[in-house]
Motif scaffolding. Structure first.
Motif, mmCIF file in Angstrom:
data_model
loop_
_atom_site.group_PDB
_atom_site.id
_atom_site.type_symbol
_atom_site.label_atom_id
_atom_site.label_comp_id
_atom_site.label_asym_id
_atom_site.label_seq_id
_atom_site.Cartn_x
_atom_site.Cartn_y
_atom_site.Cartn_z
ATOM 1 N N GLU A 83 -1.787 -0.516 -7.791
ATOM 2 C CA GLU A 83 -3.157 -0.230 -7.361
ATOM 3 C C GLU A 83 -4.179 -1.128 -8.040
ATOM 4 O O GLU A 83 -5.262 -1.366 -7.504
ATOM 5 C CB GLU A 83 -3.476 1.244 -7.615
ATOM 6 C CG GLU A 83 -2.676 2.190 -6.710
ATOM 7 C CD GLU A 83 -3.015 3.651 -6.919
ATOM 8 O OE1 GLU A 83 -3.626 3.970 -7.973
ATOM 9 O OE2 GLU A 83 -2.675 4.467 -6.044
ATOM 10 N N ILE A 95 3.615 3.188 -1.390
ATOM 11 C CA ILE A 95 4.398 3.156 -2.615
ATOM 12 C C ILE A 95 5.559 4.129 -2.487
ATOM 13 O O ILE A 95 5.358 5.345 -2.455
ATOM 14 C CB ILE A 95 3.529 3.513 -3.836
ATOM 15 C CG1 ILE A 95 2.350 2.539 -3.936
ATOM 16 C CG2 ILE A 95 4.358 3.475 -5.116
ATOM 17 C CD1 ILE A 95 1.373 2.861 -5.038
ATOM 18 N N ASP A 104 2.551 -7.762 -7.883
ATOM 19 C CA ASP A 104 1.295 -8.509 -7.945
ATOM 20 C C ASP A 104 1.643 -9.988 -7.883
ATOM 21 O O ASP A 104 2.755 -10.394 -8.257
ATOM 22 C CB ASP A 104 0.550 -8.172 -9.239
ATOM 23 C CG ASP A 104 -0.899 -8.668 -9.267
ATOM 24 O OD1 ASP A 104 -1.388 -9.141 -8.213
ATOM 25 O OD2 ASP A 104 -1.537 -8.572 -10.334
ATOM 26 N N GLU A 146 0.819 -1.207 0.000
ATOM 27 C CA GLU A 146 0.000 0.000 0.000
ATOM 28 C C GLU A 146 0.858 1.263 0.000
ATOM 29 O O GLU A 146 0.508 2.251 -0.617
ATOM 30 C CB GLU A 146 -0.925 -0.007 1.218
ATOM 31 C CG GLU A 146 -1.968 -1.132 1.159
ATOM 32 C CD GLU A 146 -2.803 -1.204 2.422
ATOM 33 O OE1 GLU A 146 -2.403 -0.566 3.420
ATOM 34 O OE2 GLU A 146 -3.833 -1.884 2.407
ATOM 35 N N ARG A 185 2.789 2.716 -10.053
ATOM 36 C CA ARG A 185 1.604 2.931 -9.222
ATOM 37 C C ARG A 185 0.357 2.275 -9.826
ATOM 38 O O ARG A 185 -0.421 1.622 -9.119
ATOM 39 C CB ARG A 185 1.365 4.429 -9.014
ATOM 40 C CG ARG A 185 0.083 4.732 -8.229
ATOM 41 C CD ARG A 185 -0.067 6.206 -7.940
ATOM 42 N NE ARG A 185 0.914 6.643 -6.952
ATOM 43 C CZ ARG A 185 0.733 6.535 -5.642
ATOM 44 N NH1 ARG A 185 -0.384 5.997 -5.166
ATOM 45 N NH2 ARG A 185 1.655 6.957 -4.814
ATOM 46 N N GLU A 186 0.168 2.434 -11.122
ATOM 47 C CA GLU A 186 -1.042 1.871 -11.746
ATOM 48 C C GLU A 186 -1.059 0.350 -11.655
ATOM 49 O O GLU A 186 -2.122 -0.255 -11.468
ATOM 50 C CB GLU A 186 -1.118 2.314 -13.210
ATOM 51 C CG GLU A 186 -1.395 3.802 -13.403
ATOM 52 C CD GLU A 186 -1.456 4.174 -14.869
ATOM 53 O OE1 GLU A 186 -2.480 3.864 -15.506
ATOM 54 O OE2 GLU A 186 -0.474 4.751 -15.376
#
Length: 466
Positions: free
Chosen positions: A216, A204, A288, A202, A212-213
């Motif tokens: 998130e 960054i 991810d 969370e 960031r994209e």
């Protein structure tokens, strides 16, 4: 593993319908059969990376009284270091009895979840809640619509994070609502648990702002990424150049080669330590990952140290690399982790800064190892691994990583790949003395920490400047 779980849910109703009714024993048989569904769920969670030592069932599955309703009993409770991460309740409703008792059951499920959601324990961070509902359709057709309406309302009100719902009708197990399918339940619930256990990414840091994209939007879905056709293969995994479809950002997609539990645990360790080191500028981050630890996504590095041999012959460039890797190792060591496989291909250049990656053979802190001896008789890479890792790899200490980092320095300056347990020393000072001290055969004769190694580097450079 999910097939085993759905088979257990189906067999529950098969057993119940084949059982001769005896009122005094009905609860015993029902409880015993439901236990097989609970056990199959536990196995499915473990298969997806949940540490078995975190899981309690039966009389041990109690949420603390601070979560309301006294000490609430759940069928499965997942706890790490005394922090409740998640809880699951199971229920089997036959059509005839559900018609009479469904209102009470809905009220019970609502009260149970609402008490947790209203709690301010852990700073308001409640455990993830799961509801596993098995319905036998029976003769009453009015039960199923009422039940499904209530389950959908639980989702809308965010009382339960994940719901599994099956319906047994005509000797066939059905899953009427796709969002409540069993596989979706175990996949998403385990992923939520892992994110809570290792800490979601969370915060960054500035050097990851360009991702960031990706961070998130991370949701553990492989189809979010477009992969090149030809991967770069390693010993345990393959790495693809990939594109995050929504943002168009280039990333690296690492996929394990083996489907076994050992390989899943290895990749799980990489994910956990990278999340623990989130915010350290010299740790390669995980952006991810999927719940079963089949793959994860990280930034696309510009090069490995192995590909930068010409530049690393410059002592200033080498010192920059050594200090970067030593700083992230010092942080990992403070938390009890040992890398155990430091080598040029695991040191990556990311946007101008050196980062350490590939923590798959990392040794967890004492007391957190799931299976002692799983790593086998030997660990590390020949030539870079210290002698002690060929004897008792589980007993690795910070000085073990000091040795490997010293061998990286020797490789960079000599241009020679080190041979196992054979000294390799640069010809020039001060690095000749630094490498000699860092790569002593006896572990107790080396610098015992990264701080001691950096102090040695400073001392030797100062000595040869005068």
């Amino acid at each position: 593993m999910t097939d085993t779980l759905t088979d257990a849910a189906r067999n529950y109703w098969v057993d119940v319908n084949n059982w001769s009714y005896e009122p005094r024993q009905s609860h015993v048989v029902g409880g015993r059969n439901l236990a097989s569904v609970i056990d199959a769920t536990v196995n499915a969670l473990v298969e997806r990376g949940i540490d078995p030592s975190w899981i309690q069932v039966g009389s041990d599955a109690l949420l603390p009284g601070s979560f309301g309703l006294g000490k609430t009993r759940w069928d499965i409770l997942i706890t790490k270091e005394e922090t409740p991460l998640g809880a699951i309740v199971f229920t089997a409703q036959s059509g005839l009895s559900a018609a009479k008792n469904l209102t009470n059951r809905i009220h019970e499920w609502t009260s149970r979840a609402f008490s947790v959601r209203s709690s301010h324990d852990l700073g308001g961070m409640q455990p993830q809640l799961g509801l596993f509902v098995m319905l036998e359709q029976g003769e009453s057709r009015r039960v199923q619509p009422r039940l499904e309406e209530a389950l959908n309302q639980f989702y809308s009100d965010e009382l339960y994070d994940e719901i599994a719902y099956t319906c047994f009708a005509g000797k066939v197990l059905q899953e009427p609502i796709a969002e409540m399918a069993v596989q979706r339940f175990v996949d998403r619930f385990s992923r939520r648990l892992l994110a809570r256990a290792v800490g979601p990414l969370e915060d960054i840091p500035p050097y990851l702002e360009g991702y960031r994209e990706v961070i998130e939007a991370a949701r553990g879905v492989k189809s979010d990424y477009s992969l090149d056709r030809i991967p770069k293969k390693g010993g345990q995994a393959e790495v693809f150049r990939a594109v995050h479809k929504v943002s168009g950002i280039d990333v690296a997609f690492k996929r394990r080669l083996s489907p076994g539990r050992k390989a899943a645990a290895r990749m799980g360790r990489e994910i956990e330590i990278s999340r623990m080191l989130n915010g350290h500028p010299h740790a390669m981050p995980v952006l991810d990952f999927d719940a079963q630890h089949q793959w994860f996504v990280m930034p696309m590095a510009g090069a490995t140290a192995e590909e930068q041999t010409v530049h690393l012959k410059d002592q200033k460039q080498l010192q920059r690399l050594i200090r970067a890797v030593a700083s992230v190792l010092a942080e990992a060591h403070r938390h009890g982790w040992r890398h155990r496989d430091i080598k040029p291909s695991n040191i990556l250049l990311l946007h101008g800064r050196w980062t350490l990656a590939d923590w798959g053979t990392v040794r967890r802190p004492r007391g957190q190892t799931t299976f002692v001896g799983r790593t086998g008789e030997y660990i590390g890479t020949l030539g870079f691994a210290p002698p002690e890792l060929s004897v008792k790899p589980h007993d690795a200490v910070p000085a073990s990583d000091v040795y490997s980092l010293g061998r990286v320095a020797a490789w960079a300056l000599t241009g020679e790949w080190p041979l196992a347990n054979i000294p390799l020393l640069p010809t020039q000072e001060p690095w000749r003395s630094i490498v000699r001290e860092a790569t002593q055969h006896e572990v107790e004769r080396r610098p015992q920490s990264m701080d001691e190694l950096l102090a040695l580097i400073d001392r030797e450079h100062e000595k040869h400047r005068s």
